[in-house]
Design a protein around this motif. Structure first.
Motif, PDB file in Angstrom:
ATOM      1  N   LEU A 125      54.813 -39.083  18.729  1.00  0.00           N
ATOM      2  CA  LEU A 125      55.687 -37.772  18.203  1.00  0.00           C
ATOM      3  C   LEU A 125      55.764 -37.663  16.616  1.00  0.00           C
ATOM      4  O   LEU A 125      55.904 -36.654  15.982  1.00  0.00           O
ATOM      5  CB  LEU A 125      57.007 -37.853  18.674  1.00  0.00           C
ATOM      6  N   MET A 126      55.259 -38.905  15.860  1.00  0.00           N
ATOM      7  CA  MET A 126      55.365 -38.702  14.198  1.00  0.00           C
ATOM      8  C   MET A 126      54.381 -37.566  13.708  1.00  0.00           C
ATOM      9  O   MET A 126      54.480 -37.319  12.505  1.00  0.00           O
ATOM     10  CB  MET A 126      55.120 -40.055  13.999  1.00  0.00           C
ATOM     11  N   SER A 172      64.651 -30.836  17.398  1.00  0.00           N
ATOM     12  CA  SER A 172      65.234 -31.884  16.630  1.00  0.00           C
ATOM     13  C   SER A 172      66.705 -31.550  16.027  1.00  0.00           C
ATOM     14  O   SER A 172      67.424 -32.218  16.031  1.00  0.00           O
ATOM     15  CB  SER A 172      64.325 -32.242  15.718  1.00  0.00           C
ATOM     16  N   ASN A 173      66.764 -30.310  15.381  1.00  0.00           N
ATOM     17  CA  ASN A 173      67.773 -29.666  14.914  1.00  0.00           C
ATOM     18  C   ASN A 173      68.924 -29.756  15.747  1.00  0.00           C
ATOM     19  O   ASN A 173      70.133 -29.917  15.649  1.00  0.00           O
ATOM     20  CB  ASN A 173      67.603 -28.283  14.266  1.00  0.00           C
ATOM     21  N   GLU A 174      68.512 -29.334  17.034  1.00  0.00           N
ATOM     22  CA  GLU A 174      69.666 -29.179  18.275  1.00  0.00           C
ATOM     23  C   GLU A 174      70.330 -30.495  18.541  1.00  0.00           C
ATOM     24  O   GLU A 174      71.348 -30.781  18.744  1.00  0.00           O
ATOM     25  CB  GLU A 174      68.832 -28.676  19.593  1.00  0.00           C
ATOM     26  N   TYR A 198      64.066 -37.584   8.713  1.00  0.00           N
ATOM     27  CA  TYR A 198      63.908 -38.575   9.695  1.00  0.00           C
ATOM     28  C   TYR A 198      62.594 -38.055  10.299  1.00  0.00           C
ATOM     29  O   TYR A 198      62.532 -36.871  10.654  1.00  0.00           O
ATOM     30  CB  TYR A 198      64.942 -38.468  10.849  1.00  0.00           C
ATOM     31  N   ILE A 199      61.915 -39.236  10.735  1.00  0.00           N
ATOM     32  CA  ILE A 199      60.708 -38.916  11.435  1.00  0.00           C
ATOM     33  C   ILE A 199      60.753 -39.474  12.731  1.00  0.00           C
ATOM     34  O   ILE A 199      61.227 -40.623  13.057  1.00  0.00           O
ATOM     35  CB  ILE A 199      59.522 -39.619  10.814  1.00  0.00           C
ATOM     36  N   VAL A 200      60.718 -38.765  13.901  1.00  0.00           N
ATOM     37  CA  VAL A 200      60.748 -39.162  15.306  1.00  0.00           C
ATOM     38  C   VAL A 200      59.498 -40.025  15.744  1.00  0.00           C
ATOM     39  O   VAL A 200      58.648 -39.078  15.708  1.00  0.00           O
ATOM     40  CB  VAL A 200      61.132 -38.228  16.312  1.00  0.00           C
ATOM     41  N   TRP A 201      59.336 -41.070  16.090  1.00  0.00           N
ATOM     42  CA  TRP A 201      58.104 -41.846  16.124  1.00  0.00           C
ATOM     43  C   TRP A 201      57.876 -41.904  17.851  1.00  0.00           C
ATOM     44  O   TRP A 201      56.739 -42.015  18.320  1.00  0.00           O
ATOM     45  CB  TRP A 201      58.052 -43.543  15.887  1.00  0.00           C
TER      46      TRP A 201
END
Length: 66
Positions: A9-10, A22-24, A31-34
């Motif tokens: 996902l990164m 991500s905002n929700e 931030y990075i979602v890995w």
């Protein structure tokens, strides 16, 4: 319960559709979602698949059990 890892996902976390989601979830912009994991129960009962041994490591096992 079933689960699946969603990795990589990164590389897409700044795409508008992904950033909106991500905002929700109130994930900060810097931030990075890995990776994520999806957990859930099956809608209908089924047969458990045979556990695979393709070099993976299962939580709770020691190396001597592999």
């Amino acid at each position: 319960m079933g689960s699946v890892w969603l990795i990589g996902l990164m590389t897409i976390c700044d795409m508008p559709e992904i950033r909106e989601k991500s905002n929700e979830y109130k994930i900060l912009k810097n931030y990075i979602v890995w990776a994520m994991i999806a957990l859930g129960y099956p809608k209908n009962p089924g047969v458990l698949p045979e556990q695979r041994r393709s070099g993976g490591y299962y939580v709770g096992e020691t190396k001597s059990e592999l």
